[in-house]
Design a protein around this motif. Sequence first.
Motif, PDB file in Angstrom:
ATOM      1  N   LEU A  34      -4.532  -5.743  13.467  1.00 31.70           N
ATOM      2  CA  LEU A  34      -4.656  -6.451  12.200  1.00 31.70           C
ATOM      3  C   LEU A  34      -4.549  -5.445  11.060  1.00 31.70           C
ATOM      4  CD1 LEU A  34      -7.631  -8.815  13.123  1.00 31.70           C
ATOM      5  CD2 LEU A  34      -5.232  -9.479  12.846  1.00 31.70           C
ATOM      6  N   PRO A  35      -4.141  -5.879   9.864  1.00 32.86           N
ATOM      7  CA  PRO A  35      -3.961  -4.923   8.752  1.00 32.86           C
ATOM      8  C   PRO A  35      -5.201  -4.087   8.469  1.00 32.86           C
ATOM      9  CG  PRO A  35      -2.969  -7.029   8.210  1.00 32.86           C
ATOM     10  CD  PRO A  35      -3.706  -7.243   9.499  1.00 32.86           C
ATOM     11  N   GLU A  36      -6.405  -4.718   8.488  1.00 33.71           N
ATOM     12  CA  GLU A  36      -7.616  -3.950   8.184  1.00 33.71           C
ATOM     13  C   GLU A  36      -7.912  -2.918   9.270  1.00 33.71           C
ATOM     14  OE1 GLU A  36      -8.879  -8.138   9.631  1.00 33.71           O
ATOM     15  OE2 GLU A  36      -7.304  -7.193   8.415  1.00 33.71           O
ATOM     16  N   ASP A  37      -7.557  -3.222  10.524  1.00 31.89           N
ATOM     17  CA  ASP A  37      -7.747  -2.246  11.597  1.00 31.89           C
ATOM     18  C   ASP A  37      -6.685  -1.155  11.526  1.00 31.89           C
ATOM     19  OD1 ASP A  37      -9.917  -3.657  12.577  1.00 31.89           O
ATOM     20  OD2 ASP A  37      -8.671  -4.900  13.893  1.00 31.89           O
ATOM     21  N   ALA A  38      -5.457  -1.534  11.181  1.00 31.03           N
ATOM     22  CA  ALA A  38      -4.383  -0.548  11.051  1.00 31.03           C
ATOM     23  C   ALA A  38      -4.697   0.445   9.941  1.00 31.03           C
ATOM     24  CB  ALA A  38      -3.059  -1.251  10.788  1.00 31.03           C
ATOM     25  N   ALA A  39      -5.413  -0.012   8.897  1.00 31.23           N
ATOM     26  CA  ALA A  39      -5.735   0.878   7.780  1.00 31.23           C
ATOM     27  C   ALA A  39      -6.639   2.021   8.213  1.00 31.23           C
ATOM     28  CB  ALA A  39      -6.394   0.073   6.655  1.00 31.23           C
ATOM     29  N   ALA A  40      -7.407   1.814   9.300  1.00 28.25           N
ATOM     30  CA  ALA A  40      -8.318   2.871   9.760  1.00 28.25           C
ATOM     31  C   ALA A  40      -7.606   3.925  10.594  1.00 28.25           C
ATOM     32  CB  ALA A  40      -9.455   2.244  10.581  1.00 28.25           C
TER      33      ALA A  40
END
Length: 641
Positions: A624-630
């Motif tokens: 997910l985008p928020e997980d990819a950001a990490a």
Amino acid sequence: MSSSQTVESSSLTVRNVGGIEEATVTFQPGITVLSGRNATNRTSLLRAIMGALGSDGVTLKADAEEGHLELEHDGETYTRHLVRRNGTVVTEGDPYLDDPADVEVADLFAFLLESNEARRAVARDDDLHDLLMRPVDTVAIENEINEYVARRDDVDAQLAELDDLAEKLPDLETRRQSLESELADLEAAVEEKREALAAADDSVEARREEQSELDDRMSDLEDARSDLTRTRQRLRTERSSIESLEEELADLEAELADSSGPPSVEGDVEGELDGLRDRQDRLDTEITELQSIVQFNEKMLDGTSDHVVDALRSEGTAPTDELLPDDERTSVCWTCGSEVEQTQLEATVEKLRELRSEKLEERSEVRNRIEDLQEIKRERQEHRTRERRLERRIEDTEAEIEDRQARVADLEDKREELGDRIEDLEADVRELQTADQNELLELNREVNELEFERDQVDNDLDDVDAEIERIEARLEEREDLEAERADITDRLEELRTRIQRTEAEAVEQFNDHMARVLDILSYQNLDRVWIERKQVGGESQFDLHVVRTAGDGTAYEDRIDHLSESEREVVGLVFALAGYLVHDVHETVPFLLLDSLEALDSERIASLVEYFGEYADSLVVALLPEDAAAVSDEYPRISDF
């Protein structure tokens, strides 16, 4: 483990696969992140990679009649076509993996999507040992062991033969020395007689010129005696050969008589084996079905499928149920929809568990019996092979003895004929000779007899020399045979311990990586998750243990089903990674795929992705985008496909 620095980028073209209409994506070596919300075809792209590599875990777009995959990797192009025919989708083309066994291993340990069997094994309480050892071809290993055992037996027989030959050498050396001494004495005697013959011949030379008839008889006599000498030598050689062959025949017959067969078993071994294999297949099916039934019922009892229960209830849960004790509460039976007590359902599930345990124990007994019968079958085959070899050698030896005996009979007849002819010629010569010539005839006879005896000794010496040379040449083979036997012993040891070593390595890999991952992810009060390898009923078993720490600092062992969803996901992924490393999947599959990590928080996802990326040339993960950001920005993102 990873060798991404030597791997070029890969390109995948997708048309009408999953939810993707058409897309072309390039993957760089290392970690690639597929970023996007749910229902954005991230999983479809992962399944497209699987399909191009050879997996059947890929689907044709619902509104399409045909689809296409094309993977360019390491300078080669691989294709896969999906075609809808008569309501069924068939696949064609030339995928990356062409061996079904490699595809099975990849599906188990490289394509770690949400439904991956290895990943789900922990949560479902599957047989971890059978799953992790599934790629090991035990039948092929057993066949190879049988081949090496047969070769080892042959080498042992050759070494035993060399030992027997070595024991003969001292006697042969003594025999050679005796013959050399005897030959020297005979040479001297022949020379002495020849000198006497020459002197006597000089005294009658003048008269011999006038006695042509005598000369003719003397010449005929010399020829007959020479022919007799050769016949005697051939007779002696044939008789010696017959003696050797008869000794060899006696040894072969004794060996055949002493040959002991394998242990006797009542009934038809092959028939019993077929029956046992059929029984094992039925038990495997029954165990799998029972496992599915138990898991489904456990899931229903745990309340994780409330939508099924709600669908069965006509008016919802009775409000008074919440006021009843646990043992008096009712539940909806998911097979018939009626209200039954919770304890009755739990008792039924427990009976199913007991039945599954009984089936597992029965399958273990069947497997043990199959192994025993296979060993007896192998021993019988080896025994029959040895007996047939001995019988053929006996037949050949008997035939050769008969041939040589026939030649001996012919030679004996010839010897008798020559003896009669010599007697007639000697009588003629005596009538024609003077006293001096009679002396000459006697000396000539003595020379012939000495030469015959000398030739016999010389032939014996040649035979002994040849036998010594043959034995010494054979003994030179010992070093190579011993080296070969050592290699065979090492290979047998390696084959017989391969399964145990693979089991031990699998446990070590899981325990080591599990400890590292838990240290990196820092789960509160989850101290250790580890596999214990045990022997139960002659079979290996993997038991999974969970160790936690209580609030007072006391360590205790917890149950697997008490793990949180996040913890179960991590354990399942590490178990799959252990299989990936133990079976060297990176050597045959260029991609490691990850999906459905939402049960973990973003920071832990990023750490887990980093960890898995160390062990694959190309790791593709859907986030997910928020997980990819990490995840580190150095890794390529793909979001448009």
